[in-house]
Design an enzyme around this catalytic site. Sequence first.
Site, PDB file in Angstrom:
ATOM      1  N   ARG A  58     103.602  -4.356  10.863  1.00 15.71           N
ATOM      2  CA  ARG A  58     103.129  -5.592  11.486  1.00 15.71           C
ATOM      3  C   ARG A  58     103.361  -5.611  13.005  1.00 15.71           C
ATOM      4  NH1 ARG A  58     106.107 -10.215  11.455  1.00 15.71           N
ATOM      5  NH2 ARG A  58     106.983  -9.767   9.424  1.00 15.71           N
ATOM      6  N   TYR A 110      85.363 -16.002  30.982  1.00 17.88           N
ATOM      7  CA  TYR A 110      84.885 -15.792  29.621  1.00 17.88           C
ATOM      8  C   TYR A 110      84.955 -17.113  28.862  1.00 17.88           C
ATOM      9  CZ  TYR A 110      84.652 -14.333  24.786  1.00 17.88           C
ATOM     10  OH  TYR A 110      84.306 -14.237  23.458  1.00 17.88           O
ATOM     11  N   ASP A 182      92.372 -11.454  33.352  1.00 17.65           N
ATOM     12  CA  ASP A 182      91.440 -10.807  32.440  1.00 17.65           C
ATOM     13  C   ASP A 182      90.699  -9.756  33.257  1.00 17.65           C
ATOM     14  OD1 ASP A 182      89.302  -9.996  30.891  1.00 17.65           O
ATOM     15  OD2 ASP A 182      88.831 -11.990  30.138  1.00 17.65           O
ATOM     16  N   LYS A 207      85.541  -3.657  24.723  1.00 19.61           N
ATOM     17  CA  LYS A 207      84.560  -3.344  25.759  1.00 19.61           C
ATOM     18  C   LYS A 207      84.786  -1.942  26.335  1.00 19.61           C
ATOM     19  CE  LYS A 207      83.297  -7.665  25.086  1.00 19.61           C
ATOM     20  NZ  LYS A 207      84.418  -8.275  24.365  1.00 19.61           N
TER      21      LYS A 207
END
Length: 388
Positions: A58, A110, A182, A207
Amino acid sequence: MTSFDPKMMTSPSRESLTAQAMHAIDAATGAVIPPIHPATTFARDADNQLIGETDYRRPAGPNEFQAARVLAMLEGAPEAKLFASGMAAIAAVVESVPTDGHVVAQSEMYYGAKALLQRAAAKGRITLDLVSPGDTAALKAACKPGTDLVWIESPANPSWAIVDIAASAEIAHAAGATLAIDSTCAPPCTTQALSLGADIVMHSATKYINGHSDVLAGVLATRELNDRWAKITEIHTRTGAIPGAFETWLMLRGLRTLWVRFARQSETAMFLAEKLSGHPALDAVLYPGLPSHPGHAIAARQMTDGFGGLFSLRLKGGYDAARKLASGTKLFIQATSVGGVESLIEHRKPIEGPASPTPDDLVRVSVGLERAEDLLADLEQALAPAQG
């Protein structure tokens, strides 16, 4: 699996280290490509000590550890974390803001990230101010003492407005805030956001990092191992928002070609932007590589190895002309996303919705690896009806 030993040679470049995934040779077989480790739990020895680096997948497994090492190296960061998506990475940063903490972000960014911040503000968990990208005076005015987080994006999607990272860092730090960026559209092969003063850098690894439109993943990298990063690490561990082993393996495979992909896409985008500038059907070509772009000088300082494969076109004919262009191409694929090896085109406003600040006439273009002249011919034939 063995990692790169810096004693093996003198000062290898980040490009070379990335191409070999930091010399990730499998110790058991000698394979030059690391294996996929789908295991969720990991054994201990007779003394109850871990044989490897983790006991449970995890937080991270072997594939995630190796990919995170490569990404941290690329960013010049002491540590990086992988997430199941870029939005999961953004959510971890937002979750690290204390209750009633003040956040300053861009009005143009975004749209999913902005919606997440606005949702947190609407619930009363944070207070939020939005400023235009690149407006340092407005950013300074919004960053009151005690501001917890400043969130910027450069280039800003989809106008590709440029934000001065160093200036933003100075303003954020003066207010006592963390600067997060970002940098999805300016990957670490061209922009070193942490060295410019950012505290945390985020990428939608879907991306450019992966580059093949077949992985959903996100990345956070930190400039310092501080209290903020400890909070994010706890959120990362407790929520388990990590990519699967196969997805991580695919991302690491794609990451190996980041430099050559980005260089080719930047070259083609510049070619197309220059050829389309002044086209009679267009009001503007928005590309930071063009000297006419208002943020070009700052972009040239920050994007040291190419301006990327993303640009936008604004149509004189407005909404209808933009829609016809996006649906009229034959080689460009009309689809959402950016940074893949295939060229995509999208009329952006209908995707983001009526509340979006994106102009009705804007078409976003993501350049892939097709022949530049073929892409130009496709755009020109799709623009011909609008020109008439």
